[in-house]
Design a protein around this motif. Sequence first.
Motif, short mmCIF file in Angstrom:
data_model
loop_
_atom_site.label_atom_id
_atom_site.label_comp_id
_atom_site.label_asym_id
_atom_site.label_seq_id
_atom_site.Cartn_x
_atom_site.Cartn_y
_atom_site.Cartn_z
N VAL A 1 39.11 74.18 13.76
CA VAL A 1 39.73 72.85 12.22
C VAL A 1 38.36 71.85 12.34
CG1 VAL A 1 41.09 70.52 11.92
CG2 VAL A 1 41.81 72.52 13.25
N GLY A 2 38.76 71.48 10.16
CA GLY A 2 37.48 71.04 9.76
C GLY A 2 37.62 69.66 9.13
N LEU A 3 37.88 68.80 9.46
CA LEU A 3 38.51 67.32 9.33
C LEU A 3 37.15 66.59 8.79
CD1 LEU A 3 41.24 65.89 8.86
CD2 LEU A 3 40.25 65.08 10.87
N ALA A 4 37.71 65.97 7.20
CA ALA A 4 36.86 64.84 5.91
C ALA A 4 38.01 63.47 6.42
CB ALA A 4 36.18 65.84 5.05
N VAL A 5 37.41 62.46 6.24
CA VAL A 5 38.19 61.13 6.38
C VAL A 5 37.65 60.28 5.51
CG1 VAL A 5 40.35 59.75 7.58
CG2 VAL A 5 39.79 61.98 8.41
N ARG A 6 38.37 59.52 4.88
CA ARG A 6 37.77 58.91 4.22
C ARG A 6 38.28 57.27 3.96
NH1 ARG A 6 36.26 56.25 -0.22
NH2 ARG A 6 34.53 54.19 -0.89
N ASP A 7 38.13 56.18 4.98
CA ASP A 7 38.99 54.51 4.58
C ASP A 7 38.45 53.98 3.91
OD1 ASP A 7 39.92 52.42 6.67
OD2 ASP A 7 39.58 53.20 8.26
N THR A 8 39.82 54.05 3.32
CA THR A 8 38.94 52.56 2.15
C THR A 8 40.29 52.06 2.34
OG1 THR A 8 41.76 53.71 1.07
CG2 THR A 8 39.12 55.10 0.39
N ARG A 9 40.65 51.40 3.59
CA ARG A 9 41.33 49.70 3.38
C ARG A 9 40.17 48.49 3.38
NH1 ARG A 9 43.23 50.95 10.22
NH2 ARG A 9 41.51 51.90 9.71
N GLN A 10 39.14 48.84 3.01
CA GLN A 10 38.19 47.68 3.01
C GLN A 10 38.57 47.86 1.19
OE1 GLN A 10 34.63 48.00 5.10
NE2 GLN A 10 34.74 46.06 6.30
N GLU A 11 38.43 48.72 0.48
CA GLU A 11 38.52 48.60 -0.27
C GLU A 11 39.65 48.58 -1.42
OE1 GLU A 11 36.66 51.18 0.55
OE2 GLU A 11 34.82 52.20 0.08
N ARG A 12 40.85 48.90 -0.78
CA ARG A 12 42.63 48.50 -0.60
C ARG A 12 42.32 46.38 -0.10
NH1 ARG A 12 43.68 53.19 1.43
NH2 ARG A 12 44.85 51.58 3.41
N GLU A 13 41.95 46.03 0.32
CA GLU A 13 41.77 44.74 0.55
C GLU A 13 41.49 44.29 -0.46
OE1 GLU A 13 39.94 44.02 4.54
OE2 GLU A 13 42.37 45.57 5.22
N HIS A 14 39.93 44.45 -0.84
CA HIS A 14 39.33 43.55 -1.92
C HIS A 14 39.82 44.76 -4.05
CE1 HIS A 14 36.80 43.00 1.23
NE2 HIS A 14 36.69 41.83 1.13
N ALA A 15 40.21 44.89 -3.59
CA ALA A 15 41.79 45.44 -4.67
C ALA A 15 40.63 46.48 -5.50
CB ALA A 15 42.30 44.19 -6.16
N ARG A 16 39.66 47.23 -5.08
CA ARG A 16 38.96 47.98 -5.55
C ARG A 16 39.53 49.09 -5.93
NH1 ARG A 16 33.14 47.81 -1.45
NH2 ARG A 16 32.80 49.19 -3.17
N ASP A 17 38.87 49.70 -6.73
CA ASP A 17 39.45 51.58 -7.15
C ASP A 17 39.02 51.97 -5.09
OD1 ASP A 17 39.25 53.46 -7.87
OD2 ASP A 17 37.59 53.98 -8.80
N VAL A 18 39.85 52.51 -4.87
CA VAL A 18 40.07 53.77 -4.47
C VAL A 18 40.34 54.92 -4.16
CG1 VAL A 18 41.13 51.42 -2.68
CG2 VAL A 18 42.46 53.61 -3.51
N GLU A 19 39.72 55.58 -5.15
CA GLU A 19 40.12 57.12 -5.25
C GLU A 19 38.49 57.78 -4.34
OE1 GLU A 19 41.53 60.88 -6.94
OE2 GLU A 19 41.97 58.27 -7.14
N CYS A 20 39.10 59.24 -4.09
CA CYS A 20 37.64 59.74 -2.80
C CYS A 20 36.14 59.71 -3.80
CB CYS A 20 38.28 59.70 -2.59
SG CYS A 20 39.18 59.58 -0.52
#
Length: 302
Positions: free
Chosen positions: A244-263
């Motif tokens: 299995v290959g797995l890629a994850v991007r954690d966008t929690r900090q961006e969401r907390e600062h109301a930034r664009d969270v598109e990957c």
Amino acid sequence: MSPAPEGRAAVPVPRHVPGPRGPWAPVAGDLERRGTAVVWSRVAPWHPDLTAPARLRALLGDDRARYEARHGADAERFAAGRLLLKYAAARALRTEPDGIELAYGLTGRPLVRGRPGVALSLSHTADLLCVAVTVVGCVGVDVEDAGRRLYDTGLEPRMCAPYERAALARLPEGERDARLLRLWVLKEAYTKALAQGRLLPFTSFGFRPDGAGGGAALLRDDGTAVADPAWRFTTLPLAGTHLVGLAVRDTRQEREHARDVECSDPLDRSSRKTAENLLVSDSKDSSGSTELVGKGLPPWPG
């Protein structure tokens, strides 16, 4: 569901779920602790004939017409994949799968309609299904047969950056297939997480395995490493037979600062082809998803 702060550093193991009845507790536990879970199953336990017709119609929802347009094994795999997606998403949302409605992005990435906080990815090979679900950002997953022969089959020029091809050639012959498979599943998972389909040529970026574990570092087309701690890439063994290959991007900090969270793609290269330079194809892949196909890109194997 809010994963523990230290959860991002942990890597989920693929959880075998033999059928709709679970067990689902390990999946829910991974989501609680890590924010991401990987689930795998076979088509047979999710066969549409095992579900009452009225319930199957409710579970498939808007996918019912796409299911009914298929036949035989293709229809069975399609239905099983959508059911597994819905049951996995239900664990993340602490609800019932009947209440989950799937939607799809432009490149076919499955989404939970009205719930942007949950991201999904689906992969299959033969009768094996693999789903990744995350509540921390974006996710992509790919699964392949671990014994598949890939090296020296003509795949490398279409998939590997020049420095990756050179590194493969330096390996002992018996290790080349395994390394190429790792690169393949990582690249598939990364482009799925980006919702790029084939818009991002696989030869324009690379990966460097980190140590003896399954982790990997993302590289630019010139071989330099990308420093983006929000992304995590890893390969995971599955049942001793698949990878299995797995890629994850954690966008929690961006969401907390109301930034664009598109990957977004962190490679930041001026040479990257943009969507405006690519052709949109109306053709369907084997899972029924609409693909964006780059001009001049050859058909992908498998």
